[in-house]
Design a protein around this motif. Structure first.
Motif, mmCIF file in Angstrom:
data_model
loop_
_atom_site.group_PDB
_atom_site.id
_atom_site.type_symbol
_atom_site.label_atom_id
_atom_site.label_comp_id
_atom_site.label_asym_id
_atom_site.label_seq_id
_atom_site.Cartn_x
_atom_site.Cartn_y
_atom_site.Cartn_z
ATOM 1 N N LYS A 59 0.923 -1.347 0.064
ATOM 2 C CA LYS A 59 -0.019 -0.223 0.083
ATOM 3 C C LYS A 59 0.810 1.370 0.087
ATOM 4 O O LYS A 59 1.882 1.362 0.718
ATOM 5 N N ARG A 116 -5.661 -2.852 -5.540
ATOM 6 C CA ARG A 116 -6.653 -2.510 -4.508
ATOM 7 C C ARG A 116 -6.558 -1.083 -4.467
ATOM 8 O O ARG A 116 -5.610 -0.699 -3.763
ATOM 9 N N TYR A 161 -7.952 2.030 -2.332
ATOM 10 C CA TYR A 161 -8.555 2.346 -1.279
ATOM 11 C C TYR A 161 -9.319 3.782 -1.297
ATOM 12 O O TYR A 161 -8.828 4.654 -1.805
ATOM 13 N N CYS A 170 -8.751 3.513 4.857
ATOM 14 C CA CYS A 170 -8.352 2.541 3.932
ATOM 15 C C CYS A 170 -9.249 1.082 4.351
ATOM 16 O O CYS A 170 -8.684 0.049 4.437
ATOM 17 N N TYR A 219 -12.570 -0.301 -0.020
ATOM 18 C CA TYR A 219 -11.934 -0.448 -1.420
ATOM 19 C C TYR A 219 -12.567 -1.252 -2.630
ATOM 20 O O TYR A 219 -13.580 -1.526 -2.272
ATOM 21 N N HIS A 251 -3.175 2.755 -2.428
ATOM 22 C CA HIS A 251 -3.629 1.525 -3.291
ATOM 23 C C HIS A 251 -2.265 0.517 -3.180
ATOM 24 O O HIS A 251 -1.069 0.974 -2.845
#
Length: 203
Positions: free
Chosen positions: A116, A148, A150, A155, A158, A178
């Motif tokens: 992330k 993914r 967010y 977060c 998502y 992300h």
């Protein structure tokens, strides 16, 4: 052609499109990416920028090849032309002052990932809008490698975006965290960032 993109970016800051790049466009980019990979032109991706760049495989384990807009192949000329149409449309409606684009091919071999993160350096807010175009034909959910994205500051909410050929994801670089989930087979994309000259942003 781009009104649906700018409307969505204005409303929520992100959008996923499957209409701007034809199958032929994507196939040509995939062939170009695979040829450069076979020729050994990629290098392991790093985090940070300038003198602070470091390879941190626990954060990201993909490989990249930066693209030269001054000497593009026909496939890349088409890519840059479409991305410039997006830039002009976004500037017209969102007044972001996007000036240029930096982009690279990215290859995630089997088992690789990107934890992330934000697409914004701590000491440089020039990157404003991220554009990720996927090149993977007949990608299946079980292949992993989803981005993914967010959607909230905590977060917790998502959306997982499948890296299927022709899918283009656009989002505000400094706003959306992300990650790339581990890929179970080679995953190819073109990732670009629209940049602006001034340093202060309203978010």
């Amino acid at each position: 052609m781009t009104a649906h993109l700018t409307d969505a970016l204005l409303e929520r800051g992100w959008v996923v499109d499957t209409t701007l790049f034809s199958r032929e466009d994507v196939a040509a980019l995939r062939v170009a990416c695979e040829a450069e990979w076979r020729d050994g032109k990629f290098h392991e991706a790093a985090t940070g920028r300038a003198e602070g760049q470091r390879r941190r495989a626990e954060i990201r384990s993909d490989s990249v090849l930066w693209l030269d807009e001054a000497r593009p192949s026909p496939a890349l000329s088409r890519y840059f032309a479409i991305l410039d149409e997006i830039r002009v449309a976004v500037n017209r409606q969102l007044f972001l002052g996007l000036h240029d684009l930096e982009a690279h091919f990215a290859v995630f071999p089997e088992g690789t990932f990107y934890k992330k993160h934000l697409d914004r350096f701590r000491d440089d807010d020039a990157r404003t809008l991220t554009a990720v175009l996927y090149l993977n034909e007949a990608w299946q959910p079980e292949n992993g490698g989803q981005m993914r994205l967010y959607l909230d500051e905590d977060c917790t909410d998502y959306r997982d975006i499948e890296p299927e050929a022709g899918t283009l994801a656009l989002f505000l670089s400094g706003r959306f965290w992300h990650e790339v989930l581990p890929a179970r087979c080679p995953r190819l994309s073109v990732t670009g960032w629209f940049r602006r000259r001034n340093e202060s942003l309203p978010w």
